[in-house]
Write an enzyme that holds these catalytic residues in place. Sequence first.
Site, PDB file in Angstrom:
ATOM      1  N   HIS A  95       1.090  -1.849   0.192  1.00 47.09           N
ATOM      2  CA  HIS A  95       0.015  -0.026   0.095  1.00 47.09           C
ATOM      3  C   HIS A  95       0.276   1.338  -0.107  1.00 47.09           C
ATOM      4  CE1 HIS A  95      -3.108   2.697   1.135  1.00 47.09           C
ATOM      5  NE2 HIS A  95      -3.939   1.991   1.233  1.00 47.09           N
ATOM      6  N   GLU A 167      -3.906   2.300  -7.227  1.00 50.04           N
ATOM      7  CA  GLU A 167      -3.937   3.276  -6.428  1.00 50.04           C
ATOM      8  C   GLU A 167      -3.167   4.899  -6.300  1.00 50.04           C
ATOM      9  OE1 GLU A 167      -6.722   2.060  -2.929  1.00 50.04           O
ATOM     10  OE2 GLU A 167      -4.284   1.800  -2.388  1.00 50.04           O
TER      11      GLU A 167
HETATM   12  P1  13P Z   1     -10.012   6.357   0.300  1.00 55.92           P
HETATM   13  O1  13P Z   1     -10.666   5.564  -0.722  1.00 55.92           O
HETATM   14  O2  13P Z   1     -10.172   6.525   1.707  1.00 55.92           O
HETATM   15  O3  13P Z   1      -9.588   7.358  -0.635  1.00 55.92           O
HETATM   16  O4  13P Z   1      -7.653   4.693  -0.018  1.00 55.92           O
HETATM   17  C1  13P Z   1      -8.388   4.067  -0.519  1.00 55.92           C
HETATM   18  C2  13P Z   1      -7.367   3.107  -0.112  1.00 55.92           C
HETATM   19  O5  13P Z   1      -6.418   3.658   0.551  1.00 55.92           O
HETATM   20  C3  13P Z   1      -7.293   1.986  -0.001  1.00 55.92           C
HETATM   21  O6  13P Z   1      -6.727   0.690   0.208  1.00 55.92           O
END
Ligand code: 13P
Length: 263
Positions: A95, A167
């Site tokens: 992450h 992400e």
């Molecule tokens: P948010 O949905 O709060 O933007 O977070 C995304 C995330 O980092 C999920 O792993």
Amino acid sequence: MDRKILIVGNWKMNLNVSQASILVHRLDQKIKIHKGVEMVLAPSTLCLQPVSMEIDRRKFRLSAQDAYYKDEGAYTGEVSFTMLRDMVSYCIIGHSERRLYFNETLETVRDKVSAAVRNEITPIVCIGETKTERTAGETKTVIHDQLITAFANLTSNEIENIVIAYEPVWAISTFGGEIAKPNDVQEIINFIRDQIKHLFGPIVAQRVRVLYGGSVSDQTVGTYLNLSGCDGALVGAASLNCYKFTGIIDVASKVHQTRLKIS
Ligand code: 13P
């Protein structure tokens, strides 16, 4: 396309054991079994054990948020994939918060992905560029490097079962929370599958699941799930709110029903 949509709620470092228990209870009351949606909760490591006793396994599966790549030994403070293997189906790996705050390198991510696979836990490998990298036109190079190292020690057969979560760091609610444009997300999802195809062949590229994450809400999830090749969402903040998470699941279920009708 009739494969299930995967929705993962990443609770991050939120909720103590009793708060987690309350949320699980509320989710259980509001969410029914959805044939077309696989629902996964990722509580803190501390809460995994109690939550595992409380969830209805017909509805929810569990994910860890991280683990250490050695199976056992003198590594004070760490929890291994071996310790988690009977409790979780998935583990989030790499992450951006771990890469940025805890200095996780490409090689650490690679070793964790291998350890997860070795212990029969499906990795949810997070990749994504920062705002600075995007502005510098480096998005695809960053994604390429993250992908290629993460999978360096795996076979094609192992890779097809993995989950990749795109992400973009700038779209995560706590890092700025810009709403990513669907076209931009589509471009990167296509790029990810092209890279996998190039490295591991067309079957792996088609089978690997790709999720989107970054400020996903019940308002935006439908747009992302309707992108070609998007298999689900990795949800942060909204997964801590019973109503918002339930809303996301409802949208996912509708998108799945529409996909069934079209196919
Ligand atoms: P948010 O949905 O709060 O933007 O977070 C995304 C995330 O980092 C999920 O792993």
